[in-house]
Design an enzyme around this catalytic site. Structure first.
Site, short mmCIF file in Angstrom:
data_model
loop_
_atom_site.label_atom_id
_atom_site.label_comp_id
_atom_site.label_asym_id
_atom_site.label_seq_id
_atom_site.Cartn_x
_atom_site.Cartn_y
_atom_site.Cartn_z
N LYS A 43 11.12 15.05 4.65
CA LYS A 43 11.00 16.41 5.23
C LYS A 43 11.94 17.40 4.54
O LYS A 43 12.73 18.11 5.19
CB LYS A 43 11.31 16.38 6.74
N GLU A 86 -1.86 -8.00 -1.63
CA GLU A 86 -2.87 -7.76 -0.60
C GLU A 86 -3.95 -6.86 -1.15
O GLU A 86 -5.13 -7.09 -1.00
CB GLU A 86 -2.25 -6.95 0.55
N VAL A 122 0.85 -1.19 0.00
CA VAL A 122 0.00 0.00 0.00
C VAL A 122 0.89 1.24 0.00
O VAL A 122 1.93 1.26 0.62
CB VAL A 122 -0.88 0.01 1.26
#
Lengths: 506, 506
Positions: A405, A291, A267
């Site tokens: 970041k 999945e 995912v």
């Protein structure tokens, strides 16, 4: 009764079980262990959970919730923020419940997604008082047809004392037939899982339950929360290209063919983007055995690249939902949804020889991967199925951008602050900087490759400095570390908002 | 030809391959990848390796050596110390090679013992130039009968270019028939492993090889190096009793019967002692499905407690060697040796529902286990099969004394310095202080149990202090840690020879 409901409710003796969401929600008791359908926002119950949220405005009660994986906002945001959830497993991804977990309001039990079914059988998860199960239909012979995910629903249905069905008539009827429900028997008495090819069906089209367990049926028309996938960018495209080139070199070495092996892709945006990279490649007749089927898989089916896709859930964007669910007939013979115990089973993964591509949150110079914890303490998402796949796949690949970041964080650190996948389970690492094939290598061989190929240039000198001093300090031991400094990049980040530091000139 | 040799050499066309150990050793070339039989000092080739040691006195050459697991001193001490080994996998335990690894003279690739066979198939391990294989006999139809271990020999034999057989006539002929050789086909083309009960045979009694590959046969009479098991002491007895009581509570809860489930017990004194604890218990008709059969298993067979024992190796003390190998007929119908790919296969382990008992080197308050690295840097032993079993077993149990080095070291630390088994894979922890059943628990629930039940009293206050301050500092996050201090116990040990420190009065 609404004719659309009548059509979906084949077992007529259940007609008098149809109630409102509030009536169904009232059945749940304080302290109950509740199973729910749903896997990564797909196929989850929606209206009964929202009725529980309403009920919580006037009543204090807490329940334990076990699901397939992460659910949509009804449970993992609103119900979590309503303070109703005492314990939650086995996967989360919503910031709502994440905040509750990281402030100590919810106990979260992070677990391999193939493990839950065995824990239900043993009674470690349970006794399950209620299963709330979204269904496309209940057939005349009493099969409950799931919707867009299967997850743990079959094992929950077997062990739950009571079942509440959310009959969701907004899901297309053409979902009937795409599920392949196979549930192993008790350990020590079961047969081998009879799957030798991801393409062949091994089970039933629905979940067989004792109708007496069904205590309420609630009609719903709420669609699945769409996936929140971010489109590919230049760097994810670079990573996809690196991976495709790696597959080409594997073909050259005689280890793979143009069809590759069944693909699992985790995912998330990076894994999705990497899969997108196959669209304009020479690879063909690909099989997906994963999945979750994300947008990329359907694009690859459309492009004629993927011939079959099996998973336990379909989690796609709003745009693609319209396209796929409006034309499911077109995809139906190329799709199959199985229980997560089967999609993620070590037995199946190793037998079929999957290629597994998952996202790392951070990784270290020896190939250990952190998938779950920010700076070793705060839960980000759960481990999900990444461990089931990485450990057992033919090729366990982890992808991550080399920085986060805006460059303050290096995704590659001297020592990960939390380990989800050990050095023994990580075969290949890909960042936008390059690829490191770790197979067959000892720790120090891996370190040199990872630093040279995968670390962002802004952190390379600092990393070589750490590594070289660690080799020196340990007399060239198996896995050189300076324990005083091993986590100092994270400490620096907490104090100075950056992992960058002056390199000591030793 | 010696009549004892003639009797063991059924395939007569091989008679002219019989050579001296020196002649066989001369076949090995500099840079060769060499496979060897042997698993935890059992069934390893001995005389050809010693001839290599001799050869190394006058010649510089290096080879890569892959085996089943750790070997006896011929390879893992003498050959290692002779500087002949460039790379070694997948398991070691001898201090000779350990020192070479930790001083950077040998690359050691630590790996799950079920993974090697797939790596051989993929050519990641290889091409294997020579397999040196200890055999009890070669049958008329060309089956090579292994001796006291099977390990990776079948897959090595399939892929090796050449084979040197050490025909060891000191092993009893009655070993013929106790092996059960089953080798899965290529991934994606293989059938399910047809094992539904550890007791039933699924394969052949020997390894089928192309006789043309056999380039030399060397006769040997060297016995296996005996195991170096330490007898149980009061504390291991306490741990055994705790575990037996835990099994009793599982029976009471309806999760197990008096027969339990097939038992796996790791290599080492503590695991052996724990198994010994069954001798005077009410449990019966036990089945062992393990990697290694140590002394305890044979004592339990003698006591009528174990009805069948399957593994990939028999590693027993000198005393027991005489007893067992002198009367193998008595044990033969209760024993079975399989390839380590089968004994350790996730498919088999999860299907049969094993109870797995392995030794931890250190573990942390959240249930992560270090099996391999002293203070995160120096290799102790490899991970072996502990990961294969712990991840897939019905019950993954880790045992360790709560302290080491006379009390200077706490085996339970705030954060392990190396992770081999993550929090997701550890079900139960046992020290001489008590037991912690971690199943279904979130990290903070685990921490409270582990500190309260398992930590040595000398370290308890210090651990509570760390944990409580970590909860405070992280706002009660999922897995509270103070990263500046997480490894400070190890740092303290390196500096002050103890993990004990003044508890700060916060």
């Amino acid at each position: 009764m609404d004719s659309r409901v009548e059509k979906r409710l084949g077992l007529k003796e259940l007609a008098d079980k149809v109630v409102s969401a509030d009536q169904a929600a009232a059945l749940i008791g304080d302290g109950d262990v509740v199973g729910m359908s749903g896997f990564t926002r797909a196929g989850d119950a929606k209206v009964v959970p929202m009725a529980l949220v309403e009920r919580a405005k006037n009543e204090n009660f807490k329940i334990d919730i076990y699901t397939g994986a992460s659910l949509g906002p009804e449970v993992d945001k609103y119900l979590a923020e309503a303070g109703v959830i005492r314990k939650r497993g086995p996967f989360i991804a919503d910031s709502g419940i994440r905040n509750q977990i990281n402030s100590g309001n919810v106990y979260y039990v992070d677990a391999h997604l193939s493990h839950n079914a065995e824990l239900v059988r043993q009674g470690i998860i349970g006794p399950i008082k209620y299963l709330i199960l979204e269904a496309t239909a209940i057939t005349e012979d009493g099969l409950i047809i799931p919707t867009t995910s299967v997850g743990n629903s079959p094992i929950f249905a077997e062990y739950a004392e009571n079942i509440i069905v959310e009959l969701n008539i907004s899901h297309p009827e053409s979902l009937i037939g795409i599920h392949d429900i196979y549930v192993p028997g008790p350990q020590g008495q079961r047969e081998p899982i009879p799957m030798t090819d991801a393409v062949k069906r091994i089970g039933e089209i629905g979940i067989k339950v004792d109708p007496a367990k069904i205590k309420a049926i609630v009609v719903s028309e709420e669609p699945d929360a769409p996936s929140l996938i971010v489109p590919p960018d230049e760097e994810t495209q670079t990573m996809a290209n690196l991976l495709l080139d790696f597959f080409r070199s594997e073909i050259k070495a005689g280890r793979l063919t143009n069809k590759l092996m069944p693909l699992q892709s985790g995912v998330g945006s990076v894994a999705n983007a990497v899969l997108d990279g196959f669209a304009n490649s020479e690879f063909e007749d690909l099989v997906v055995a994963s999945e979750v089927l994300q947008d990329a898989v359907f694009n690859l089916i459309d492009a004629g690249k993927v011939s079959f896709a099996a998973a336990t859930s379909i989690t796609i964007s709003e745009e693609l939902q319209k396209k796929v669910y409006g034309n499911l007939e077109k995809y139906a013979d190329k799709l199959c949804l199985r229980p997560q115990e089967i999609s993620n089973h070590p037995e199946v993964i190793r037998r079929l020889g999957l290629i597994s591509i998952n996202t790392a949150l951070e990784l270290d110079i020896y190939g250990n991967v952190n998938s779950t914890h920010v700076s070793g303490t705060k839960m980000m998402n759960g481990i999900g199925g990444s461990g089931d796949f990485a450990r057992n796949a033919r090729l366990g690949i982890f992808v991550t951008k080399s920085y986060a970041k805006g460059g303050a964080i290096s995704s590659i650190v001297p020592m990960v602050s939390h380990v989800d996948h050990t050095e023994h389970d990580v075969d290949v690492i890909v960042t936008e900087q390059g690829i490191a094939d770790l197979r067959g290598l000892a720790p120090k061989e891996r370190a040199v490759l990872i630093i040279e190929n995968c670390v962002h240039p802004d952190f390379k000198e600092q990393m070589w400095d750490y590594y070289n001093r660690a080799v020196e300090a340990t007399g060239n031991a198996q896995t050189p570390h300076i324990l005083e400094e091993a986590l100092s990049w994270h400490v620096n980040l907490a104090k100075n908002k950056t992992m960058k530091k002056e390199v000591s000139k030793a």
